[in-house]
Design an enzyme around this catalytic site. Structure first.
Site, mmCIF file in Angstrom:
data_model
loop_
_atom_site.group_PDB
_atom_site.id
_atom_site.type_symbol
_atom_site.label_atom_id
_atom_site.label_comp_id
_atom_site.label_asym_id
_atom_site.label_seq_id
_atom_site.Cartn_x
_atom_site.Cartn_y
_atom_site.Cartn_z
ATOM 1 N N SER A 1 0.849 -1.192 0.000
ATOM 2 C CA SER A 1 0.000 0.000 0.000
ATOM 3 C C SER A 1 0.884 1.241 0.000
ATOM 4 O O SER A 1 1.670 1.450 0.927
ATOM 5 C CB SER A 1 -0.887 -0.003 1.250
ATOM 6 O OG SER A 1 -1.387 1.310 1.454
ATOM 7 N N HIS B 1 -1.494 -1.418 -4.035
ATOM 8 C CA HIS B 1 -2.758 -1.081 -3.373
ATOM 9 C C HIS B 1 -2.783 0.434 -3.178
ATOM 10 O O HIS B 1 -1.873 1.012 -2.581
ATOM 11 C CB HIS B 1 -2.829 -1.819 -2.036
ATOM 12 C CG HIS B 1 -4.107 -1.640 -1.301
ATOM 13 N ND1 HIS B 1 -5.242 -2.388 -1.553
ATOM 14 C CD2 HIS B 1 -4.449 -0.781 -0.306
ATOM 15 C CE1 HIS B 1 -6.211 -2.006 -0.744
ATOM 16 N NE2 HIS B 1 -5.762 -1.023 0.016
ATOM 17 N N ASP C 1 -4.881 3.546 -1.671
ATOM 18 C CA ASP C 1 -5.938 3.926 -0.722
ATOM 19 C C ASP C 1 -6.460 5.320 -1.020
ATOM 20 O O ASP C 1 -5.720 6.298 -0.928
ATOM 21 C CB ASP C 1 -5.381 3.889 0.702
ATOM 22 C CG ASP C 1 -5.163 2.470 1.181
ATOM 23 O OD1 ASP C 1 -6.106 1.674 1.094
ATOM 24 O OD2 ASP C 1 -4.041 2.170 1.631
ATOM 25 N N MET D 1 -9.080 8.196 0.158
ATOM 26 C CA MET D 1 -9.868 8.617 1.328
ATOM 27 C C MET D 1 -10.447 10.010 1.092
ATOM 28 O O MET D 1 -9.749 10.881 0.567
ATOM 29 C CB MET D 1 -8.971 8.660 2.561
ATOM 30 C CG MET D 1 -8.261 7.355 2.827
ATOM 31 S SD MET D 1 -7.230 7.492 4.284
ATOM 32 C CE MET D 1 -6.444 5.891 4.297
ATOM 33 N N HIS E 1 -8.620 1.096 -3.591
ATOM 34 C CA HIS E 1 -9.527 0.906 -2.447
ATOM 35 C C HIS E 1 -10.195 2.246 -2.150
ATOM 36 O O HIS E 1 -9.555 3.165 -1.638
ATOM 37 C CB HIS E 1 -8.668 0.403 -1.264
ATOM 38 C CG HIS E 1 -9.405 0.223 0.008
ATOM 39 N ND1 HIS E 1 -8.752 0.012 1.213
ATOM 40 C CD2 HIS E 1 -10.738 0.200 0.298
ATOM 41 C CE1 HIS E 1 -9.649 -0.121 2.183
ATOM 42 N NE2 HIS E 1 -10.861 -0.001 1.645
ATOM 43 N N MET F 1 -12.206 4.419 -0.052
ATOM 44 C CA MET F 1 -12.798 4.672 1.277
ATOM 45 C C MET F 1 -13.494 6.020 1.189
ATOM 46 O O MET F 1 -13.039 7.021 1.763
ATOM 47 C CB MET F 1 -11.697 4.666 2.340
ATOM 48 C CG MET F 1 -11.213 3.265 2.660
ATOM 49 S SD MET F 1 -9.639 3.270 3.532
ATOM 50 C CE MET F 1 -8.532 3.399 2.159
ATOM 51 N N MET G 1 -11.257 -5.586 6.035
ATOM 52 C CA MET G 1 -10.456 -4.613 6.791
ATOM 53 C C MET G 1 -10.124 -5.190 8.162
ATOM 54 O O MET G 1 -11.032 -5.460 8.957
ATOM 55 C CB MET G 1 -11.217 -3.303 6.978
ATOM 56 C CG MET G 1 -11.408 -2.453 5.734
ATOM 57 S SD MET G 1 -9.900 -2.052 4.835
ATOM 58 C CE MET G 1 -8.892 -1.281 6.096
ATOM 59 N N GLY H 1 -0.286 1.793 9.431
ATOM 60 C CA GLY H 1 0.518 1.564 10.636
ATOM 61 C C GLY H 1 -0.249 1.167 11.886
ATOM 62 O O GLY H 1 0.282 1.258 12.980
ATOM 63 N N ASP I 1 -6.620 -6.361 4.640
ATOM 64 C CA ASP I 1 -5.994 -5.040 4.636
ATOM 65 C C ASP I 1 -5.938 -4.452 6.045
ATOM 66 O O ASP I 1 -6.977 -4.191 6.652
ATOM 67 C CB ASP I 1 -6.841 -4.130 3.717
ATOM 68 C CG ASP I 1 -6.227 -2.762 3.499
ATOM 69 O OD1 ASP I 1 -5.100 -2.518 3.939
ATOM 70 O OD2 ASP I 1 -6.914 -1.931 2.855
ATOM 71 N N GLY I 2 -4.719 -4.236 6.533
ATOM 72 C CA GLY I 2 -4.544 -3.558 7.814
ATOM 73 C C GLY I 2 -3.711 -4.355 8.798
ATOM 74 O O GLY I 2 -4.070 -5.481 9.156
ATOM 75 N N GLY I 3 -2.576 -3.787 9.181
ATOM 76 C CA GLY I 3 -1.744 -4.416 10.207
ATOM 77 C C GLY I 3 -1.071 -5.707 9.787
ATOM 78 O O GLY I 3 -0.725 -6.530 10.633
ATOM 79 N N GLY J 1 1.302 -1.990 4.187
ATOM 80 C CA GLY J 1 1.857 -0.648 3.997
ATOM 81 C C GLY J 1 3.100 -0.455 4.836
ATOM 82 O O GLY J 1 4.230 -0.562 4.355
HETATM 83 C C1 DX5 Z 1 -6.101 1.702 5.926
HETATM 84 C C2 DX5 Z 1 -5.777 1.350 4.505
HETATM 85 C C3 DX5 Z 1 -4.700 0.341 4.365
HETATM 86 C C4 DX5 Z 1 -3.368 0.761 4.902
HETATM 87 C C5 DX5 Z 1 -2.659 -0.465 5.374
HETATM 88 O O1 DX5 Z 1 -7.255 2.436 6.003
HETATM 89 O O2 DX5 Z 1 -6.917 0.856 3.821
HETATM 90 O O3 DX5 Z 1 -4.563 -0.095 3.020
HETATM 91 O O4 DX5 Z 1 -2.562 1.419 3.969
HETATM 92 O O5 DX5 Z 1 -1.534 -0.068 6.041
HETATM 93 P P1 DX5 Z 1 -0.796 -0.970 7.113
HETATM 94 O O6 DX5 Z 1 -0.318 -2.202 6.387
HETATM 95 O O7 DX5 Z 1 0.322 -0.089 7.534
HETATM 96 O O8 DX5 Z 1 -1.767 -1.290 8.191
HETATM 97 ZN ZN ZN Z 2 -6.563 -0.185 1.780
#
Ligand code: DX5
Ligand code: ZN
Length: 227
Positions: A17, A42, A44, A46, A75, A77, A146, A154, A182-184, A204
């Site tokens: 990401s 990926h 993101d 927002m 993605h 959001m 998610m 992060g 996706d996430g962590g 990410g």
């Molecule tokens: C969060 C995003 C993720 C994010 C993941 O809202 O949708 O794609 O970049 O980042 P990490 O891998 O650092 O959690």
């Molecule tokens: Zn994402």
């Protein structure tokens, strides 16, 4: 626009990401993950309404499309995804994922994505019931689970996500739908997510936030594939 690949059962797909990339040298950063055999990027998006943060617009996809040879998994959001399908299709997105919790007619929006020849994806936040996806299984190529509350890179993988991934993987199984998480995601949680049924992993901070980006990507892939 670069098409998403034909899926292989035993493969695990890694999607860095760019939210965590060093944007002062995005081109170089993206080249590094391409060389390290990232499967797709990926991206993101927002809008400051659906999530409490802002990120990129279609221009980033358009610029990356000129320089990368791997697909762009976008993605969205955003509160009103339907408004943004055309601009991202035109910019060169390969897959467009919207949120089940967003406004507007979800099925119509998914159809619009599909009609444009892109992979269409639906994402659910950690507190959304997996059953919400059921009415759309016939049309989806991708489900994005998610494993953090969306909005920021992060964050830590939520332990309760394992169960949600499990449920989604069961729903996706008979419909040839890719399950992406996706996430962590890091070396430890990649393993957990994969075991629970994910075939694609977004990362990410655990890739772009590391001193050796190529090694970090390889480590996550190897961890996910290890039994
Ligand atoms: C969060 C995003 C993720 C994010 C993941 O809202 O949708 O794609 O970049 O980042 P990490 O891998 O650092 O959690
Ligand atoms: Zn994402």
């Amino acid at each position: 626009m670069i098409s998403m690949p034909q899926l292989k059962q035993d493969k695990v797909y890694i999607a860095p990401s760019i939210l965590s990339a060093d944007l002062t040298c995005l081109g170089n950063q993206v080249k590094l993950v391409e060389e390290a055999k990232a499967d797709w990027l990926h991206i993101d998006i927002m809008d400051g309404h659906f999530v409490p943060n802002l990120s990129f617009g279609p221009a980033i996809v358009k610029n990356l499309d000129k320089m990368v040879k791997i697909p762009q998994d976008v993605h969205l959001m955003v509160q009103e995804p339907q408004k943004f399908i055309d601009p991202f299709v035109k910019a060169g997105a390969s897959a467009l994922t919207i949120h089940a919790e967003a406004r507007g007619n979800i099925r119509e929006t998914l159809k619009q994505i599909k009609k444009a020849g892109l992979w269409c994806g639906l994402s659910i936040k950690p507190d959304t019931n997996a059953a919400t996806l059921v009415p759309y299984l016939d049309i989806l190529d991708l489900i994005l689970v998610m494993s953090v509350y969306p909005g920021f890179g992060g964050q830590e993988f939520l332990p309760k996500s394992t169960e949600q991934i499990n449920q989604v993987a069961k729903l996706a199984k008979d419909h040839n739908i890719l399950v992406e998480v996706d996430g962590g995601i890091n070396r430890q949680t990649a393993k957990i997510a994969r075991k629970a049924g994910a075939q694609a992993l977004v990362a990410g901070a655990a890739i772009f936030g590391q001193p050796d980006i190529k090694q970090a990507l390889a480590d996550i892939r190897n961890a996910a594939l290890a039994q």
